[in-house]
Motif scaffolding. Structure first.
Motif, PDB file in Angstrom:
ATOM      1  N   SER A 134       0.833  -1.210   0.000  1.00 37.69           N
ATOM      2  CA  SER A 134       0.000   0.000   0.000  1.00 37.69           C
ATOM      3  C   SER A 134       0.862   1.253   0.000  1.00 37.69           C
ATOM      4  CB  SER A 134      -0.930   0.004   1.218  1.00 37.69           C
ATOM      5  OG  SER A 134      -1.892  -1.028   1.116  1.00 37.69           O
ATOM      6  N   ASP A 135       1.974   1.233   0.745  1.00 33.33           N
ATOM      7  CA  ASP A 135       2.907   2.364   0.724  1.00 33.33           C
ATOM      8  C   ASP A 135       3.436   2.601  -0.690  1.00 33.33           C
ATOM      9  OD1 ASP A 135       2.842   3.151   3.380  1.00 33.33           O
ATOM     10  OD2 ASP A 135       4.386   1.733   3.996  1.00 33.33           O
ATOM     11  N   ILE A 136       3.787   1.514  -1.381  1.00 31.21           N
ATOM     12  CA  ILE A 136       4.293   1.636  -2.757  1.00 31.21           C
ATOM     13  C   ILE A 136       3.204   2.193  -3.671  1.00 31.21           C
ATOM     14  CG2 ILE A 136       5.119   0.316  -4.738  1.00 31.21           C
ATOM     15  CD1 ILE A 136       6.541  -1.546  -2.715  1.00 31.21           C
ATOM     16  N   ALA A 137       1.962   1.744  -3.486  1.00 38.08           N
ATOM     17  CA  ALA A 137       0.851   2.252  -4.295  1.00 38.08           C
ATOM     18  C   ALA A 137       0.624   3.741  -4.056  1.00 38.08           C
ATOM     19  CB  ALA A 137      -0.425   1.463  -3.988  1.00 38.08           C
ATOM     20  N   VAL A 138       0.624   4.148  -2.781  1.00 36.77           N
ATOM     21  CA  VAL A 138       0.444   5.566  -2.449  1.00 36.77           C
ATOM     22  C   VAL A 138       1.593   6.386  -3.006  1.00 36.77           C
ATOM     23  CG1 VAL A 138       0.376   7.222  -0.539  1.00 36.77           C
ATOM     24  CG2 VAL A 138      -0.947   5.109  -0.384  1.00 36.77           C
ATOM     25  N   GLY A 139       2.829   5.873  -2.841  1.00 39.32           N
ATOM     26  CA  GLY A 139       4.001   6.590  -3.335  1.00 39.32           C
ATOM     27  C   GLY A 139       4.019   6.713  -4.843  1.00 39.32           C
ATOM     28  N   LEU A 140       3.693   5.626  -5.540  1.00 38.12           N
ATOM     29  CA  LEU A 140       3.673   5.660  -7.002  1.00 38.12           C
ATOM     30  C   LEU A 140       2.593   6.613  -7.509  1.00 38.12           C
ATOM     31  CD1 LEU A 140       5.010   4.505  -9.503  1.00 38.12           C
ATOM     32  CD2 LEU A 140       3.440   2.558  -9.403  1.00 38.12           C
TER      33      LEU A 140
END
Length: 375
Positions: free
Chosen positions: A226-232
Motif C-alpha cells: 500500500s505504501d508503494i501504491a500511495v508513493g507511485l
C-alpha cells in the motif's frame, strides 16, 4: 517479489513518459502503462479486466431499462468474482481458472461504479476517464480500492509538484523496507529461527509466536504494498487514500477496522452495512454481513467465513459493552480502559489469524484451544 519489481519498473517508466507528454495525453499513458504491465505478467488478467470494464461501462450507459442493466452488470461482476475465487478445474478440457491478478480490487471498483451509477452519482463519466480509473497502475495489484469521484477530482487538479514527487519516492522506499527487511528478513527468517529454538513441549509459546508472526507479516506485506501504491500515485501527481493507519494501536476492534485495510472496510460499510442496516433495522446483522463479505473477499472458504464471523461477533460484543459500560467511565478510568483495550484488541486480532494461517479448520481450532489454555 518479481511481480513487485516489474510493477515498480513499469510504473517508473510510465511516470517518465507521463510527465513528458501533453496533459491531454497523460490518461492514455496511464492506461498504456497498465496494459504493458499485464501483458508482461498475465495476458488473461488483462483480457478479464478490459472486457468487464467495457461491458460494465456500456451496460450502465443505457438510458432505458436502468434497473435491468444495473442488475445484469451486478450479477455478471458477482458471478465472475465467485467463479474465480472458488476456482474452476475441468480435467478433460485441461482448463484451469486461476484468480486473475488484482481481480479482487478491480471488481470491487467496478461494483462501486455500478452502484454509484445506478444512484445517478456518476452519470457524466466518459469512457476515457473511466478506463483511466480502471487502469490506474498504482492500485492494480493490491489496492487500495479507490473511488471514482475522489480519483477524478485528483486527476483534474494534478500538477507537477517536486515536493509531492519526493514524498512519493520516500513512500516507495519505505514500502520496500517493510516488505523486504521487516517482513521477509526479520519476521519471516529471523523470527522463524527463534521459534524453532523452543522445545516441543512449549506448545503455547510456539503457537502464540507463530500466530504473531503470521499477523505481523500480513500487516507488513499489505501495508508495504500500500505504501508503494500511495508513493507511485504521488509520482503521477495524485493523492490516494491511506489504507493502513497503525492498526495495532487500535483501542478496540471497531477502531482496528478503521485502521486496517481502510478502503475495503469503507467499501463494506457503504455497500453492505448501510443497506442491510436500513433494510433490516438490525445493526448486529449488518455488522455480521459486512464482516462475512470482508472475509469472503479474501477467499471463498470456510476458514475465511470463520475469520469474518469471529471479527463480526467481536465488533457486536464490543458495541454492546461500550454502550452499557464504556461510555459511563470517568476520564481516569477511561485511560486505563484504553490501555487494556489496546492489549485485548491486539490479541483478539492475533488469535483470529489462527483461522486463516492453517488450511485445516480442525487444526485452527486446536491452535485456538492451546492459546486459551484449554488443550
Amino acid at each position: 517479489m518479481q511481480v513487485l519489481l516489474i510493477y515498480v519498473l513499469i510504473g517508473a517508466i510510465t511516470v517518465g513518459i507521463y510527465w513528458a507528454v501533453k496533459e491531454e495525453l497523460q490518461p492514455f499513458v496511464v492506461i498504456a502503462g497498465s496494459v504493458v504491465f499485464f501483458s508482461l505478467h498475465d495476458v488473461f488478467s488483462l483480457l478479464i479486466l478490459a472486457t468487464t470494464s467495457i461491458i460494465t461501462f456500456y451496460l450502465l450507459r443505457r438510458g432505458s431499462g436502468r434497473n435491468f442493466y444495473f442488475s445484469l452488470s451486478f450479477i455478471l461482476l458477482s458471478f465472475l468474482f465467485i467463479i474465480f475465487k472458488v476456482g474452476v478445474t475441468i480435467e478433460e478440457g485441461s482448463f484451469s481458472a486461476s484468480l486473475p491478478l488484482g481481480m479482487s480490487f478491480y471488481l470491487f471498483r467496478l461494483l462501486h461504479y455500478a452502484i454509484e451509477s445506478f444512484k445517478g452519482n456518476l452519470r457524466n463519466t466518459d469512457l476515457k476517464s473511466f478506463m483511466t480509473f480502471m487502469f490506474f497502475l498504482p492500485v492494480m495489484i493490491i489496492g487500495p480500492i479507490i473511488r471514482l469521484g475522489d480519483w477524478s477530482k485528483e486527476m483534474k487538479r494534478r500538477r507537477w509538484n517536486p515536493e509531492l514527487f519526493s514524498n512519493g519516492m520516500e513512500r516507495i522506499l519505505f514500502g520496500f523496507l517493510k516488505i523486504t527487511f521487516l517482513g521477509n528478513f526479520l519476521v519471516n527468517a529471523k523470527l522463524s529461527t527463534f521459534i524453532r529454538s523452543f522445545e516441543d513441549e512449549q506448545s503455547w509459546i510456539v503457537n502464540y509466536l507463530e500466530c504473531f508472526q503470521y499477523t505481523a507479516n500480513s500487516y507488513l506485506q499489505f501495508a508495504g504494498y500500500s505504501d508503494i501504491a500511495v508513493g507511485l500515485s504521488m509520482l503521477f501527481g495524485i493523492r490516494i487514500m491511506e489504507n493502513f493507519r497503525f492498526p495495532f494501536l487500535a483501542t478496540d476492534i471497531n477502531d482496528f477496522w478503521k485502521r486496517w485495510h481502510i478502503s475495503l472496510s469503507n467499501w463494506c460499510r457503504d455497500y453492505i452495512f448501510m443497506p442491510v442496516a436500513s433494510f433490516s433495522r438490525l445493526t448486529w446483522l449488518a455488522i455480521i454481513a459486512s464482516m462475512l463479505v470482508l472475509g469472503l473477499w479474501h477467499e471463498l472458504s470456510v476458514r475465511y467465513i470463520l475469520w469474518g464471523s469471529f471479527h463480526g461477533v467481536g465488533i457486536v460484543i464490543w458495541n454492546l459493552q461500550d454502550k452499557y459500560f464504556g461510555r459511563k467511565l470517568s476520564d481516569g478510568a477511561m485511560k486505563i480502559y484504553s490501555i487494556f483495550g489496546r492489549i485485548i484488541t491486539l490479541h483478539f486480532v492475533i488469535f483470529s489469524f489462527a483461522f486463516v494461517k492453517e488450511e485445516s479448520v480442525s487444526e485452527s481450532f486446536r491452535i485456538l484451544l492451546i492459546l486459551v489454555g484449554l488443550d
